[in-house]
Design an enzyme around this catalytic site. Structure first.
Site, PDB file in Angstrom:
ATOM      1  CB  THR A 211      34.268 -32.865 -52.628  1.00  0.00           C
ATOM      2  OG1 THR A 211      35.280 -31.980 -53.046  1.00  0.00           O
ATOM      3  CG2 THR A 211      33.902 -32.620 -51.196  1.00  0.00           C
TER       4      THR A 211
ATOM      5  N   GLY B 133      31.556 -29.064 -55.688  1.00  0.00           N
ATOM      6  CA  GLY B 133      31.499 -28.281 -56.913  1.00  0.00           C
ATOM      7  C   GLY B 133      32.650 -27.300 -56.974  1.00  0.00           C
TER       8      GLY B 133
END
Ligand code: ASP
Length: 334
Positions: free
Chosen positions: A200, A252
């Site tokens: 990300t 995460g």
């Protein structure tokens, strides 16, 4: 005579205290600036060639420079965050926009969100397939609709109404992410498995007017199923900004970040417990989240411009820039 002496002594004390206050203020306030991330995970020097490492460092520097130039000209933290994220979305190196991870069916489904710390307005999109820059669409949801989040087909219709650039499915396809899906599928046996290498992208910024902003954009996790949405488009989990505390963008294992409301938790610890940015972000990532079994990290900036980038994985692509223009980029856990 004595009165005169007393008065000048008072003046000296006054000037001295004033200087002390100015000095303390300067020391406490690094001032405007920004931080970015390009994902966290099992990133180690052994599985990154020097060429790849250079490419990551260059792209992170380019993204920071784009944001910095906006802030330097007196632009808003929202614009700086968006500009930095667009550069990373356009790069196949990161799991966002071009180069997004594939879901179980070999399709790219992307999530993004952005939040303005001044008004606490925010915009988010989830599960979009053909939007070239999901962060732009998230910003439009905030600016041009009464809503905070739009998902799937509806979000794509809204994009078309607002002339947002789309791209064919092939544009998002990269060999690296395709092979990652094939590898996970090959190893998948009874338990549905997701790839735990995160990628990300995100940015947080403090502008010259003291306004904070945060944004996050992702392709989610490789091999995700059934319209799965991660933490990245969820305000409070993957993204949060509040002028009285800080701005946070996370990366995460999304499920853990959602259940821990990570980004808001950091802000709340500062607001209600008076913790510093470093204390709050380290506590949430390295204590609470880790104990819970969640891996990943955050980038965060507070209202004074202090930056914290804690992560509990082997590495996190990350960088920051201060008002003096000094850019620092890092990857591994030192
Ligand atoms: N947090 C993202 C998600 O769970 C993945 C990532 O950070 O790479 O969708």
């Amino acid at each position: 005579m004595r009165v005169v002496q007393f008065r000048s002594l008072r003046k000296i004390i006054l000037v001295f205290s004033l200087l002390l206050v100015i000095f303390e203020l300067q020391a406490a306030e690094p001032g405007w600036g920004m931080a970015i991330h390009g994902g966290a995970g099992t990133i180690s020097q052994e599985n990154l060639t020097p060429e790849k490492e250079r490419a990551y460092r260059e792209k992170l520097t380019q993204a920071l420079t784009a944001g910095y130039n906006i802030l330097k000209e007196g632009g808003s933290s929202m614009d700086a965050v968006q500009a930095a994220i667009i550069i990373m979305e356009d790069s196949p190196l990161f799991n966002a926009g071009k180069g997004a991870a594939f879901n179980h069916h070999g399709v790219n489904e992307m999530d993004a969100s952005i939040m303005d710390g001044k008004s606490r307005n925010s915009g988010a999109v989830a599960g979009v397939r053909l939007i070239k820059n999901p962060i732009k669409l998230a910003r439009l949801v905030m600016d041009k609709s009464p809503h905070v989040m739009m998902a799937g087909e509806g979000a794509e219709v809204f994009a078309a109404q607002n002339n947002v650039a789309t791209a064919a499915a092939e544009y998002f396809h990269t060999e690296k992410r395709w092979n990652a899906l094939q590898k996970v599928l090959r190893h998948e046996r009874l338990e549905p498995r997701m790839d735990h290498k995160f990628g990300t992208v995100g940015a947080v910024a403090l502008d010259q007017k003291g306004n904070l902003a945060a944004g996050t954009s992702t392709g989610g996790m490789t091999n995700k199923r059934f319209g799965r949405i991660g933490d990245s488009p969820l305000i409070g989990a993957g993204t949060y900004a509040n002028n009285i505390t800080c701005a946070v963008s996370a990366t995460g294992h999304g499920e853990y970040f959602i259940r821990s409301v990570v980004a808001y938790d950091i802000s709340a610890l500062m607001e209600y417990k008076g913790m510093s940015l470093h204390e709050a972000s380290n506590f949430v990532i390295n204590k609470k989240l880790k104990k819970f079994g969640g891996s990943g990290g955050v980038i965060a900036i507070d209202k004074h411009g202090n930056v914290a980038m804690p992560f509990n994985t082997a590495g996190m692509y990350r960088g920051s820039v201060r008002k003096d223009g000094e850019i620092v980029v890092d990857i591994y856990n030192k």
